[in-house]
Write a protein that holds these residues in place. Structure first.
Motif, PDB file in Angstrom:
ATOM      1  N   ALA A 158     -53.442   5.664 -24.143  1.00  0.00           N
ATOM      2  CA  ALA A 158     -52.163   5.114 -24.622  1.00  0.00           C
ATOM      3  C   ALA A 158     -51.717   5.837 -25.889  1.00  0.00           C
ATOM      4  CB  ALA A 158     -52.303   3.616 -24.885  1.00  0.00           C
ATOM      5  N   GLU A 159     -50.426   6.213 -25.910  1.00  0.00           N
ATOM      6  CA  GLU A 159     -49.908   6.901 -27.103  1.00  0.00           C
ATOM      7  C   GLU A 159     -49.019   5.978 -27.929  1.00  0.00           C
ATOM      8  OE1 GLU A 159     -48.131  10.549 -25.832  1.00  0.00           O
ATOM      9  OE2 GLU A 159     -50.073  11.330 -25.132  1.00  0.00           O
ATOM     10  N   ASN A 160     -48.810   4.771 -27.425  1.00  0.00           N
ATOM     11  CA  ASN A 160     -47.930   3.812 -28.094  1.00  0.00           C
ATOM     12  C   ASN A 160     -48.730   2.715 -28.788  1.00  0.00           C
ATOM     13  OD1 ASN A 160     -48.738   3.006 -25.511  1.00  0.00           O
ATOM     14  ND2 ASN A 160     -47.043   1.572 -25.279  1.00  0.00           N
ATOM     15  N   LEU A 161     -49.875   3.102 -29.351  1.00  0.00           N
ATOM     16  CA  LEU A 161     -50.757   2.103 -29.974  1.00  0.00           C
ATOM     17  C   LEU A 161     -51.472   2.704 -31.179  1.00  0.00           C
ATOM     18  CD1 LEU A 161     -52.529  -0.422 -30.186  1.00  0.00           C
ATOM     19  CD2 LEU A 161     -53.570   0.173 -28.028  1.00  0.00           C
ATOM     20  N   LYS A 162     -51.312   2.025 -32.333  1.00  0.00           N
ATOM     21  CA  LYS A 162     -52.017   2.438 -33.554  1.00  0.00           C
ATOM     22  C   LYS A 162     -52.881   1.269 -34.027  1.00  0.00           C
ATOM     23  CE  LYS A 162     -49.414   6.218 -34.050  1.00  0.00           C
ATOM     24  NZ  LYS A 162     -49.990   7.475 -33.526  1.00  0.00           N
ATOM     25  N   LEU A 163     -53.912   1.577 -34.801  1.00  0.00           N
ATOM     26  CA  LEU A 163     -54.810   0.542 -35.326  1.00  0.00           C
ATOM     27  C   LEU A 163     -54.919   0.688 -36.839  1.00  0.00           C
ATOM     28  CD1 LEU A 163     -57.569   0.975 -32.609  1.00  0.00           C
ATOM     29  CD2 LEU A 163     -56.011  -0.971 -32.798  1.00  0.00           C
ATOM     30  N   LEU A 164     -54.920  -0.455 -37.516  1.00  0.00           N
ATOM     31  CA  LEU A 164     -55.003  -0.451 -38.979  1.00  0.00           C
ATOM     32  C   LEU A 164     -56.166  -1.321 -39.431  1.00  0.00           C
ATOM     33  CD1 LEU A 164     -51.217  -1.142 -39.823  1.00  0.00           C
ATOM     34  CD2 LEU A 164     -52.292   0.998 -39.085  1.00  0.00           C
ATOM     35  N   ASN A 165     -56.994  -0.762 -40.302  1.00  0.00           N
ATOM     36  CA  ASN A 165     -58.121  -1.503 -40.858  1.00  0.00           C
ATOM     37  C   ASN A 165     -57.645  -2.168 -42.159  1.00  0.00           C
ATOM     38  OD1 ASN A 165     -61.242  -0.443 -42.424  1.00  0.00           O
ATOM     39  ND2 ASN A 165     -60.697  -2.388 -41.505  1.00  0.00           N
ATOM     40  N   VAL A 166     -56.931  -3.294 -42.005  1.00  0.00           N
ATOM     41  CA  VAL A 166     -56.399  -3.989 -43.177  1.00  0.00           C
ATOM     42  C   VAL A 166     -56.531  -5.505 -43.002  1.00  0.00           C
ATOM     43  CG1 VAL A 166     -54.716  -2.242 -43.902  1.00  0.00           C
ATOM     44  CG2 VAL A 166     -54.037  -3.947 -42.259  1.00  0.00           C
TER      45      VAL A 166
END
Ligand code: SAM
Length: 213
Positions: free
Chosen positions: A87-95
């Motif tokens: 998937a190219e429409n997904l980001k993850l944030l460690n916050v």
């Protein structure tokens, strides 16, 4: 969630910064630029190992998804899932969810998902529940006008509390199911916890609530 120390996690995340975004506050107000399109942005707060968002991203290529996860050692598993899914429409944030307004501009987000949030059953821990009023006011700020929270849980106590919290905040409940898997609801994408609890025969509760701002 049990968090095991994974010494390789930091290195793996550093190698996959196209998924696990470093310095997310730098993209405040610019998330669509990072995705390279003008699609709606849906976030999941407490995304865990990423099964839900990977499934949603595959099913809905016209939406940009962002997962927010407190623990790096958990998020690293989600990074692996995103890589596998392609998937190219997904980001993850460690916050931490408490810092969401440092990450998103007011009105930049179109929907918030909360799935199997930690219940924090003791009254003295109420403020830590992701459906407590202070969190609702954070979500309200970063959501577009009339934005929605879609919420699933197996925990009856947390569900009852959250419906009350949404209502006391002045939100409009537009969907409530006390047994999602028997409700005929279409297009459900299961989370890890949902799979685990429903395999044990537990009912899944689901709601949609809209801010009336
Ligand atoms: N949503 C996943 C699912 O349904 O399978 C995971 C559910 S798990 C019970 C809750 C997750 O929320 C954990 O991974 C935890 O680390 C994360 N979490 C809890 N509080 C958080 C916070 N303040 N900010 C970001 N993530 C949080």
């Amino acid at each position: 969630m049990r968090v095991r120390n994974k010494p390789w996690a930091s290195e793996f995340i550093a190698e996959n910064r196209h998924i696990a975004v470093a310095q997310p506050s730098e993209y405040k107000g610019k998330w669509r630029e990072l995705f390279g399109n003008n699609h709606p942005i849906h976030i999941e707060v407490g995304t865990g190992k990423g099964q839900f968002l990977s499934g949603m991203a595959k099913a809905n290529p016209g939406i940009n998804y962002i997962g927010i996860e407190l623990f790096e050692s958990v998020m690293v598993v989600a990074v692996q899932k995103v890589l596998e899914s392609g998937a190219e429409n997904l980001k993850l944030l460690n916050v931490d969810a408490a810092d969401l307004t440092e990450i998103f501009e007011d009105g930049e987000v179109n929907r918030v998902y909360l799935n199997f949030s930690d219940p924090w059953p003791k009254k003295r821990h109420e403020k830590r529940r992701l459906t407590f009023k202070t969190y609702l006011s954070l979500y309200e700020r970063l959501l577009e006008k009339g934005g929605e929270i879609h919420f699933k849980t197996d925990n009856q106590g947390l569900f009852e509390y959250s419906l009350r919290s949404f209502s006391e905040y002045g939100m409009l409940l537009t969907f409530v199911s006390l047994d999602l898997h028997q409700s005929g609801f279409e297009g459900n994408v299961m989370t890890e916890y949902e799979e685990k609890f429903s395999n044990k025969g537990q009912r899944i509760y689901r709601s949609e609530a809209r801010f009336q701002n």
